[in-house]
Design a protein around this motif. Structure first.
Motif, PDB file in Angstrom:
ATOM      1  N   PHE A  77     -13.596  -2.133 -12.447  1.00 49.64           N
ATOM      2  CA  PHE A  77     -14.569  -2.298 -13.873  1.00 49.64           C
ATOM      3  C   PHE A  77     -15.060  -3.970 -14.346  1.00 49.64           C
ATOM      4  O   PHE A  77     -16.439  -4.653 -14.371  1.00 49.64           O
ATOM      5  N   GLY A  78     -13.847  -4.740 -13.375  1.00 52.82           N
ATOM      6  CA  GLY A  78     -14.250  -6.278 -13.319  1.00 52.82           C
ATOM      7  C   GLY A  78     -15.919  -6.840 -12.848  1.00 52.82           C
ATOM      8  O   GLY A  78     -15.947  -7.553 -13.296  1.00 52.82           O
ATOM      9  N   GLU A  79     -15.667  -6.215 -11.616  1.00 56.70           N
ATOM     10  CA  GLU A  79     -16.757  -6.763 -10.983  1.00 56.70           C
ATOM     11  C   GLU A  79     -17.950  -6.167 -11.115  1.00 56.70           C
ATOM     12  O   GLU A  79     -18.605  -6.656 -11.418  1.00 56.70           O
ATOM     13  N   LYS A  80     -18.037  -5.623 -11.698  1.00 53.43           N
ATOM     14  CA  LYS A  80     -19.360  -4.650 -12.971  1.00 53.43           C
ATOM     15  C   LYS A  80     -19.359  -5.394 -13.819  1.00 53.43           C
ATOM     16  O   LYS A  80     -20.824  -5.408 -14.408  1.00 53.43           O
ATOM     17  N   VAL A  81     -18.595  -5.831 -14.418  1.00 54.24           N
ATOM     18  CA  VAL A  81     -18.962  -6.594 -16.118  1.00 54.24           C
ATOM     19  C   VAL A  81     -19.420  -7.917 -15.438  1.00 54.24           C
ATOM     20  O   VAL A  81     -20.309  -7.912 -16.084  1.00 54.24           O
ATOM     21  N   GLY A 134      -5.282  -2.897 -28.109  1.00 51.64           N
ATOM     22  CA  GLY A 134      -5.165  -4.177 -28.186  1.00 51.64           C
ATOM     23  C   GLY A 134      -5.916  -4.923 -26.315  1.00 51.64           C
ATOM     24  O   GLY A 134      -6.585  -6.120 -26.561  1.00 51.64           O
ATOM     25  N   ARG A 135      -5.449  -4.849 -25.524  1.00 49.55           N
ATOM     26  CA  ARG A 135      -6.326  -4.509 -24.662  1.00 49.55           C
ATOM     27  C   ARG A 135      -8.260  -4.612 -24.965  1.00 49.55           C
ATOM     28  O   ARG A 135      -9.028  -5.293 -24.331  1.00 49.55           O
ATOM     29  N   ALA A 136      -8.409  -3.588 -25.541  1.00 47.87           N
ATOM     30  CA  ALA A 136      -9.928  -3.647 -25.681  1.00 47.87           C
ATOM     31  C   ALA A 136     -10.472  -4.616 -26.785  1.00 47.87           C
ATOM     32  O   ALA A 136     -11.473  -5.763 -26.014  1.00 47.87           O
ATOM     33  N   ALA A 137      -9.206  -5.481 -27.418  1.00 51.03           N
ATOM     34  CA  ALA A 137      -9.187  -6.374 -28.191  1.00 51.03           C
ATOM     35  C   ALA A 137      -9.191  -7.900 -26.877  1.00 51.03           C
ATOM     36  O   ALA A 137     -10.382  -8.403 -27.500  1.00 51.03           O
ATOM     37  N   ARG A 138      -8.516  -7.834 -25.803  1.00 51.12           N
ATOM     38  CA  ARG A 138      -8.639  -8.978 -25.083  1.00 51.12           C
ATOM     39  C   ARG A 138      -9.627  -9.042 -24.575  1.00 51.12           C
ATOM     40  O   ARG A 138      -9.860 -10.409 -23.931  1.00 51.12           O
ATOM     41  N   LEU A 139     -10.258  -7.813 -23.979  1.00 48.88           N
ATOM     42  CA  LEU A 139     -10.833  -7.770 -23.039  1.00 48.88           C
ATOM     43  C   LEU A 139     -12.866  -8.463 -24.173  1.00 48.88           C
ATOM     44  O   LEU A 139     -13.236  -9.273 -23.880  1.00 48.88           O
ATOM     45  N   ALA A 172     -11.183 -10.661 -11.402  1.00 47.04           N
ATOM     46  CA  ALA A 172      -9.604 -10.653 -11.316  1.00 47.04           C
ATOM     47  C   ALA A 172      -9.437 -10.044 -13.122  1.00 47.04           C
ATOM     48  O   ALA A 172      -8.436  -9.118 -12.959  1.00 47.04           O
ATOM     49  N   THR A 173      -9.525 -11.298 -13.632  1.00 44.84           N
ATOM     50  CA  THR A 173      -8.817 -10.670 -15.823  1.00 44.84           C
ATOM     51  C   THR A 173      -8.784 -10.057 -16.216  1.00 44.84           C
ATOM     52  O   THR A 173      -8.512  -8.917 -16.618  1.00 44.84           O
ATOM     53  N   ILE A 174     -10.663  -9.202 -16.404  1.00 42.42           N
ATOM     54  CA  ILE A 174     -11.155  -8.427 -17.228  1.00 42.42           C
ATOM     55  C   ILE A 174     -10.405  -6.870 -15.907  1.00 42.42           C
ATOM     56  O   ILE A 174      -9.645  -6.385 -16.571  1.00 42.42           O
ATOM     57  N   GLN A 175     -10.163  -7.461 -14.515  1.00 43.08           N
ATOM     58  CA  GLN A 175      -9.313  -5.866 -13.822  1.00 43.08           C
ATOM     59  C   GLN A 175      -7.820  -5.734 -14.532  1.00 43.08           C
ATOM     60  O   GLN A 175      -7.719  -4.765 -14.314  1.00 43.08           O
TER      61      GLN A 175
END
Length: 183
Positions: A77-81, A134-139, A172-175
């Motif tokens: 996901f991180g790479e894709k985004v 919370g994770r969605a908000a952080r992303l 990496a942070t997104i993932q």
């Protein structure tokens, strides 16, 4: 034949509105400006959308869609985004519409509502427990900060982000935020 013309007119108005709202902002875009860019009579904005606010809402609702990002391999996901973000050239998009709406209280309220409905909530459902909201908000914070620093207020250090350690860090942070829910 009339139905096709109506659909074409609506599409032209939405496209023009997207361009203007994401370059000039809501407050600095008039109904006549949108109609002129679309090549139609300004009275058609009221006919199809009720008001400039209705046009803004429908335009933002159309462009603010993260569901394509949520398809595919969750482990990448991180790479894709990041690839999606870096692959989009200077096309008028939802981030600028959201930011430039802040000057108008009603448009700002619409922006916050639709960001929640069309981005945060679907992302939270996709992420799942624990702490999906919370994770969605952080992303969202991470993406918005990156895109602002890269596109809107470009930091020179991000000029080569496509091939840099910053790109790898962002992926990496997104993932890592996505993987917080994995056991």
């Amino acid at each position: 034949m009339r139905q096709r013309d109506a659909e074409r007119t609506r599409a032209a108005l939405l496209s023009a509105a997207q361009t203007l709202f994401s370059t000039r902002g809501f407050a600095n875009t008039g109904v006549r400006d949108v109609a002129e860019l679309a090549g139609v009579n300004s009275s058609l904005v009221s006919r199809y959308f009720g008001s400039k606010q209705g046009l803004y809402r429908e335009t933002l609702e159309r462009v603010l869609d993260i569901t394509p990002m949520l398809e595919g391999d969750r482990r990448r996901f991180g790479e894709k985004v990041v690839s999606i973000f870096l692959g989009v050239e200077d096309a008028p998009g939802p981030l600028m519409m959201l930011i430039l709406s802040a000057a108008d209280p009603e448009a700002h309220a619409t922006s916050v509502e639709l960001l929640q409905k069309k981005a945060i909530e679907p992302l939270a459902r996709w992420l799942g427990p624990p702490d999906a909201d919370g994770r969605a908000a952080r992303l969202n914070i991470l993406w918005g900060g990156f895109l602002m620093s890269w596109r809107l207020l470009p930091l020179p250090q991000l000029a080569e982000v496509r091939h840099s350690s910053t790109r790898r860090w962002l992926e990496a942070t997104i993932q890592a935020i996505v993987d917080e829910g994995e056991t």
